[in-house]
Design an enzyme around this catalytic site. Sequence first.
Site, PDB file in Angstrom:
ATOM      1  N   SER A  20      20.198  -7.811  32.831  1.00 20.89           N
ATOM      2  CA  SER A  20      20.445  -7.440  31.293  1.00 20.89           C
ATOM      3  C   SER A  20      21.185  -8.283  30.484  1.00 20.89           C
ATOM      4  O   SER A  20      22.349  -8.290  31.218  1.00 20.89           O
ATOM      5  CB  SER A  20      20.353  -6.003  31.120  1.00 20.89           C
ATOM      6  OG  SER A  20      20.533  -5.868  29.740  1.00 20.89           O
ATOM      7  N   LEU A  21      20.959  -8.696  29.589  1.00 22.73           N
ATOM      8  CA  LEU A  21      21.800  -9.390  28.512  1.00 22.73           C
ATOM      9  C   LEU A  21      22.578  -8.419  27.527  1.00 22.73           C
ATOM     10  O   LEU A  21      23.297  -9.126  26.668  1.00 22.73           O
ATOM     11  CB  LEU A  21      20.988 -10.700  27.944  1.00 22.73           C
ATOM     12  CG  LEU A  21      20.379 -11.669  28.951  1.00 22.73           C
ATOM     13  CD1 LEU A  21      19.557 -12.815  28.141  1.00 22.73           C
ATOM     14  CD2 LEU A  21      21.686 -12.622  29.385  1.00 22.73           C
ATOM     15  N   THR A  67      15.407   1.250  28.945  1.00 24.34           N
ATOM     16  CA  THR A  67      14.508   0.124  29.542  1.00 24.34           C
ATOM     17  C   THR A  67      13.807   0.667  30.602  1.00 24.34           C
ATOM     18  O   THR A  67      13.874   1.949  31.002  1.00 24.34           O
ATOM     19  CB  THR A  67      15.460  -1.191  29.927  1.00 24.34           C
ATOM     20  OG1 THR A  67      14.452  -2.058  30.022  1.00 24.34           O
ATOM     21  CG2 THR A  67      16.308  -1.200  31.022  1.00 24.34           C
ATOM     22  N   LYS A  71      11.375   4.332  29.395  1.00 25.35           N
ATOM     23  CA  LYS A  71      10.977   4.334  27.983  1.00 25.35           C
ATOM     24  C   LYS A  71      10.060   5.371  27.806  1.00 25.35           C
ATOM     25  O   LYS A  71      10.053   5.788  26.493  1.00 25.35           O
ATOM     26  CB  LYS A  71      10.375   2.824  27.690  1.00 25.35           C
ATOM     27  CG  LYS A  71      11.505   1.747  27.541  1.00 25.35           C
ATOM     28  CD  LYS A  71      10.675   0.561  27.217  1.00 25.35           C
ATOM     29  CE  LYS A  71      11.868  -0.510  26.620  1.00 25.35           C
ATOM     30  NZ  LYS A  71      10.929  -1.616  25.871  1.00 25.35           N
ATOM     31  N   ASP A 107      12.076  -1.812  19.019  1.00 23.03           N
ATOM     32  CA  ASP A 107      11.457  -3.209  19.232  1.00 23.03           C
ATOM     33  C   ASP A 107      10.366  -3.664  17.926  1.00 23.03           C
ATOM     34  O   ASP A 107      10.157  -4.910  17.910  1.00 23.03           O
ATOM     35  CB  ASP A 107      10.544  -3.002  20.587  1.00 23.03           C
ATOM     36  CG  ASP A 107      11.398  -3.169  21.748  1.00 23.03           C
ATOM     37  OD1 ASP A 107      12.368  -3.791  21.336  1.00 23.03           O
ATOM     38  OD2 ASP A 107      11.055  -2.720  22.825  1.00 23.03           O
ATOM     39  N   GLY A 131      -2.038  -9.791  26.095  1.00 15.67           N
ATOM     40  CA  GLY A 131      -1.362  -8.619  26.807  1.00 15.67           C
ATOM     41  C   GLY A 131      -1.611  -7.219  26.290  1.00 15.67           C
ATOM     42  O   GLY A 131      -1.650  -7.094  25.136  1.00 15.67           O
ATOM     43  N   ARG A 156      -6.625  -9.135  30.372  1.00 15.92           N
ATOM     44  CA  ARG A 156      -7.337  -9.482  31.609  1.00 15.92           C
ATOM     45  C   ARG A 156      -8.294  -8.177  32.080  1.00 15.92           C
ATOM     46  O   ARG A 156      -9.017  -8.621  32.598  1.00 15.92           O
ATOM     47  CB  ARG A 156      -6.445 -10.008  32.817  1.00 15.92           C
ATOM     48  CG  ARG A 156      -5.566  -9.029  33.384  1.00 15.92           C
ATOM     49  CD  ARG A 156      -4.664  -9.917  34.631  1.00 15.92           C
ATOM     50  NE  ARG A 156      -3.674  -8.989  34.775  1.00 15.92           N
ATOM     51  CZ  ARG A 156      -2.588  -9.285  35.697  1.00 15.92           C
ATOM     52  NH1 ARG A 156      -2.816 -10.556  36.332  1.00 15.92           N
ATOM     53  NH2 ARG A 156      -1.496  -8.614  35.790  1.00 15.92           N
TER      54      ARG A 156
HETATM   55  P1  NAP Z   1       4.346  -4.569  30.932  1.00 20.22           P
HETATM   56  O1  NAP Z   1       4.254  -3.404  30.250  1.00 20.22           O
HETATM   57  O2  NAP Z   1       4.434  -4.714  32.248  1.00 20.22           O
HETATM   58  O3  NAP Z   1       3.237  -5.413  30.168  1.00 20.22           O
HETATM   59  C1  NAP Z   1       2.956  -6.814  30.554  1.00 20.22           C
HETATM   60  C2  NAP Z   1       1.345  -6.948  29.971  1.00 20.22           C
HETATM   61  O4  NAP Z   1       1.061  -8.382  30.485  1.00 20.22           O
HETATM   62  C3  NAP Z   1       0.128  -6.118  30.519  1.00 20.22           C
HETATM   63  O5  NAP Z   1      -0.977  -6.265  29.779  1.00 20.22           O
HETATM   64  C4  NAP Z   1      -0.211  -7.127  32.010  1.00 20.22           C
HETATM   65  O6  NAP Z   1      -1.524  -6.851  32.322  1.00 20.22           O
HETATM   66  C5  NAP Z   1      -0.008  -8.545  31.363  1.00 20.22           C
HETATM   67  N1  NAP Z   1       0.259  -9.477  32.406  1.00 20.22           N
HETATM   68  C6  NAP Z   1       1.217  -9.619  33.462  1.00 20.22           C
HETATM   69  N2  NAP Z   1       1.113 -10.453  34.209  1.00 20.22           N
HETATM   70  C7  NAP Z   1      -0.054 -11.054  33.837  1.00 20.22           C
HETATM   71  C8  NAP Z   1      -1.114 -12.320  34.293  1.00 20.22           C
HETATM   72  N3  NAP Z   1      -0.392 -12.996  35.198  1.00 20.22           N
HETATM   73  N4  NAP Z   1      -2.129 -12.723  33.569  1.00 20.22           N
HETATM   74  C9  NAP Z   1      -2.389 -12.056  32.455  1.00 20.22           C
HETATM   75  N5  NAP Z   1      -1.961 -10.629  32.131  1.00 20.22           N
HETATM   76  C10 NAP Z   1      -0.695 -10.489  32.812  1.00 20.22           C
HETATM   77  O7  NAP Z   1       5.478  -5.420  30.311  1.00 20.22           O
HETATM   78  P2  NAP Z   1       6.475  -5.488  28.603  1.00 20.22           P
HETATM   79  O8  NAP Z   1       7.323  -4.450  28.777  1.00 20.22           O
HETATM   80  O9  NAP Z   1       5.143  -5.387  27.931  1.00 20.22           O
HETATM   81  O10 NAP Z   1       6.976  -6.848  28.446  1.00 20.22           O
HETATM   82  C11 NAP Z   1       6.006  -7.996  28.682  1.00 20.22           C
HETATM   83  C12 NAP Z   1       6.944  -9.237  28.282  1.00 20.22           C
HETATM   84  O11 NAP Z   1       7.751  -9.163  26.942  1.00 20.22           O
HETATM   85  C13 NAP Z   1       8.241  -9.429  29.315  1.00 20.22           C
HETATM   86  O12 NAP Z   1       8.239 -10.686  29.585  1.00 20.22           O
HETATM   87  C14 NAP Z   1       9.406  -8.969  28.582  1.00 20.22           C
HETATM   88  O13 NAP Z   1      10.654  -9.783  28.900  1.00 20.22           O
HETATM   89  C15 NAP Z   1       9.097  -9.314  27.042  1.00 20.22           C
HETATM   90  N6  NAP Z   1       9.921  -8.514  26.023  1.00 20.22           N
HETATM   91  C16 NAP Z   1      10.499  -9.071  25.389  1.00 20.22           C
HETATM   92  C17 NAP Z   1      11.060  -8.534  24.275  1.00 20.22           C
HETATM   93  C18 NAP Z   1      12.088  -9.343  23.410  1.00 20.22           C
HETATM   94  O14 NAP Z   1      13.062  -8.369  22.631  1.00 20.22           O
HETATM   95  N7  NAP Z   1      11.938 -10.476  23.089  1.00 20.22           N
HETATM   96  C19 NAP Z   1      11.043  -7.280  24.129  1.00 20.22           C
HETATM   97  C20 NAP Z   1      10.051  -6.460  25.211  1.00 20.22           C
HETATM   98  C21 NAP Z   1       9.460  -7.186  25.937  1.00 20.22           C
HETATM   99  P3  NAP Z   1      -1.966  -5.743  33.459  1.00 20.22           P
HETATM  100  O15 NAP Z   1      -1.663  -4.596  32.892  1.00 20.22           O
HETATM  101  O16 NAP Z   1      -3.462  -6.347  33.831  1.00 20.22           O
HETATM  102  O17 NAP Z   1      -1.008  -6.081  34.628  1.00 20.22           O
END
Ligand code: NAP
Length: 284
Positions: A20-21, A67, A71, A107, A131, A156
């Site tokens: 974490s940052l 986190t 959550k 967020d 996603g 997907r």
């Molecule tokens: P999450 O709840 O695990 O959701 C990830 C999504 O991506 C799911 O729909 C998953 O599909 C899909 N996915 C994962 N790997 C994949 C692949 N190889 N091909 C196709 N789809 C894929 O994660 P999250 O919390 O939403 O976070 C997602 C990203 O957003 C992370 O990289 C996180 O660091 C970033 N994020 C950034 C911020 C920011 O402040 N910038 C805030 C929150 C999150 P399945 O369900 O089918 O596995």
Amino acid sequence: MNITAKTQKVGLLGWPLSHSLSPAMHNTAFAACGLDFVYLPLPAPPESLATAVGGLKALGFVGVNVTIPHKVTIMDYLDEIDVSAKLVGAVNTIVIKENHMIGYNTDASGYISSLRQAGFDAAGKHAVILGAGGAARAVIAGFIESNIATVTIGARDNIKAASVAELFLGHASVTGATWDSPEFALALSLADIVVNTTPLGMYPNATCQPPLDWELLKPSAVISDLVYNPLETQFMAEALRRGHIAVGGDGMLVEQGALAYHFWTGCNAPREIMRKALINGLSR
Ligand code: NAP
């Protein structure tokens, strides 16, 4: 930093907490503003969550960020859940006042603020989201609050895309589709913004990017990537090469943190200082 019994405590509750940052971002900001606050990593496994929450109250914490994986489950332990967290279905920030715990989600508005800073106003626009996880829900909630016209969630797994769309029934036109469907191709051709909410392209897999039929996009379509490590992803680089505007995930990270900072301290967050701390942390 001089920590005493008077120092106000905040932190990050999650499990595990390896990269974490947020501690660096908040502690640098507290020091720069002369606030007697400290932000601590608070790793707590799921089976200890109830005890950890009791501990935060007993130890006089002002609040915490929450986190993965807490959550959603944390909501069972809170006294109040703000509308921002109800719409997303998850809490990422808690404020504790007189033993009363209120859960927020910063967020969604953090994301929208980062888009506004990049010159994008979501009102009346068409969005495509890649996603269907937690970050996708926050982005959709932010878009709905900004009066977006339509949101198409591409995943997907069609069932996951449809079930996230169902959460927002009655708010705006939100639909789900698979990445290879004709409905998704149509949505891409109409999109004003395409948002990557998958981890595709995130360090250490920085050479990946989400599959996208770039030829379908309008030249004016904005590409937004929630991934912030690296700061410029392959997806953003490809968008820029093709003449699109590309917005990275660092803005959202700073803005969601800035809102939490304001909730805890009552002060405006020093965003530039937070951004520099984030960039320093990423370069290590
Ligand atoms: P999450 O709840 O695990 O959701 C990830 C999504 O991506 C799911 O729909 C998953 O599909 C899909 N996915 C994962 N790997 C994949 C692949 N190889 N091909 C196709 N789809 C894929 O994660 P999250 O919390 O939403 O976070 C997602 C990203 O957003 C992370 O990289 C996180 O660091 C970033 N994020 C950034 C911020 C920011 O402040 N910038 C805030 C929150 C999150 P399945 O369900 O089918 O596995």
